[in-house]
Design a protein around this motif. Structure first.
Motif, short mmCIF file in Angstrom:
data_model
loop_
_atom_site.label_atom_id
_atom_site.label_comp_id
_atom_site.label_asym_id
_atom_site.label_seq_id
_atom_site.Cartn_x
_atom_site.Cartn_y
_atom_site.Cartn_z
N VAL A 136 0.88 -1.17 0.00
CA VAL A 136 0.00 0.00 0.00
C VAL A 136 0.91 1.22 0.00
CG1 VAL A 136 -1.78 1.26 1.26
CG2 VAL A 136 -1.83 -1.25 1.17
N ARG A 154 0.17 -7.63 -5.26
CA ARG A 154 -0.69 -6.47 -5.53
C ARG A 154 0.02 -5.21 -5.06
NH1 ARG A 154 -6.18 -7.20 -2.42
NH2 ARG A 154 -6.68 -5.32 -3.59
N LEU A 156 -1.09 -1.22 -4.39
CA LEU A 156 -2.14 -0.20 -4.36
C LEU A 156 -1.46 1.15 -4.21
CD1 LEU A 156 -3.52 -2.93 -3.25
CD2 LEU A 156 -5.33 -1.40 -2.47
N ASP A 160 -5.45 4.15 -6.20
CA ASP A 160 -6.21 2.92 -5.94
C ASP A 160 -6.89 2.91 -4.58
OD1 ASP A 160 -5.25 1.78 -8.39
OD2 ASP A 160 -3.34 1.37 -7.37
N LEU A 161 -6.61 3.90 -3.74
CA LEU A 161 -7.05 3.83 -2.35
C LEU A 161 -8.38 4.53 -2.08
CD1 LEU A 161 -3.57 4.33 -0.63
CD2 LEU A 161 -4.82 2.20 -1.02
N LEU A 185 -9.68 -2.50 1.63
CA LEU A 185 -9.35 -3.04 0.31
C LEU A 185 -8.50 -4.30 0.34
CD1 LEU A 185 -8.48 0.36 -1.42
CD2 LEU A 185 -10.59 -0.96 -1.69
#
Length: 347
Positions: A136, A154, A156, A160-161, A185
């Protein structure tokens, strides 16, 4: 210039040998002692100066003391120590790579050499040990091809957050929102199965430290618009940065906020209780930190049996490392972590 080129060539030759000499290459059954999610949280510019420096220790220690009490009451065990980062005042990605890859990455030449070396990092090892890996990264606003070489299933980035609030100057979103988005998420994603091994890089304590967010009720975070009024408060950076004392005070406040967000979030995970690693990436710039060392705090939080592994690293109980605590090289942590949490480690 010739001498510089020769030194660089020799350093890269030495680095190539070190990158290839990986004791975990091809080894199975790693990280098998961990039966739950693992979350690695980097706090921007969180350094030893925040815990021990006269300008910052009052604020930081108060937050750590309150958090230690709250987390202890919720059943968490805690141990803390110091690591010597590979950088200072900026270039956080060098510290992230040093921690994950187990090699000292202190300049961009080494970083680029690392990316093409094929060396496994902590997240690669977690991947092939059955964890889902994620990063993240609220500071990432453009393409980040380097991320593919770090072992994340992945990534993010900021877009994307789901943040719909105003930015805090350079900082795209407050840390509390980032942590809430991580829960929404990733951790609490519908249908998720298996264990998670995630990296979250928090940025509210990144310069210019203006304005500093405040905590809101976690249920009120929403899409982030609740932070809009805060994002428009205080003088702009070009005013604040005319006064070095004021810059230091803004920095003090921002790290205090980041710690409140992290430990407030950690307390909310008590029911499932992941293994949580919280660490700084580097000290702030010298005129802010007023400290020459490269040391950053690291906290290990979670169930007692897993946290006790950190005792073998010399980490002390609680969230405040003793002032006499000797810092470990940040590049030692990959091997220490993997050995500590694997039934069959390496020397």
């Amino acid at each position: 210039r010739v001498r510089l080129v020769l030194r660089t060539v020799e350093d890269l030759r030495t680095f190539r040998v070190a990158a290839a000499a990986d004791p975990f290459r091809g080894q199975d059954g790693l990280l098998d002692r961990i039966d739950r999610d693992v979350v690695v949280l980097f706090i921007e510019s969180y350094g030893r100066a925040n815990v021990e420096g006269p300008l910052y220790a009052g604020t930081t220690r108060a937050v750590l003391t309150d958090a230690e009490r709250a987390l202890g009451a919720a059943g968490f065990a805690m141990r803390s120590g110091y690591l010597t980062s590979s950088t200072k005042g900026g270039q956080s990605w060098l510290a992230h790579a040093t921690f994950a890859k187990g090699l000292r990455i202190n300049d961009q030449v080494r970083y680029r050499a690392l990316l093409v070396s094929g060396r496994e990092g902590l997240f690669h090892i977690a991947q092939r040990s059955g964890f889902e890996t994620a990063a993240v990264m609220p500071a990432i606003t453009m393409a980040w091809p380097e991320g593919r070489g770090m072992g994340f299933d992945r990534i993010l980035a900021a877009a994307d957050l789901g943040y719909r609030g105003l930015p805090f100057n350079w900082v795209t979103m407050p840390d509390q929102f980032t942590l809430a988005a991580f829960d929404r998420l990733v951790r609490q994603e519908a249908g998720r199965e298996g264990r998670l091994f995630a990296q979250v890089v928090l940025i509210s304590s990144h310069a210019p430290w203006v304005p500093v967010p405040r905590m809101v009720d976690w249920d009120a975070v929403g899409d982030g618009t609740v932070f809009n009024a805060m994002a428009q408060e205080d003088d702009p950076p070009n005013v604040v940065w005319q006064d070095r004392d004021r810059v230091r005070d803004q920095y003090r406040q921002s790290v205090g906020y980041a710690l409140e967000a992290v430990f407030g979030w950690a307390a909310r995970t008590a029911e499932e209780m992941p293994l949580i690693v919280v660490l700084g990436d580097h000290q702030a710039a010298g005129f802010v930190a007023q400290e020459d060392r490269l040391d950053v705090p690291m906290h290990v939080i979670g169930p007692a049996d897993l946290v006790e592994v950190a005792a073998g690293w010399g980490f002390a109980p609680g969230l405040i490392p003793p002032e006499a605590q000797v810092a470990l090289p940040m590049e030692a942590m990959r091997d220490l972590f993997v050995n500590g949490y694997s039934s069959k480690g390496t020397p």
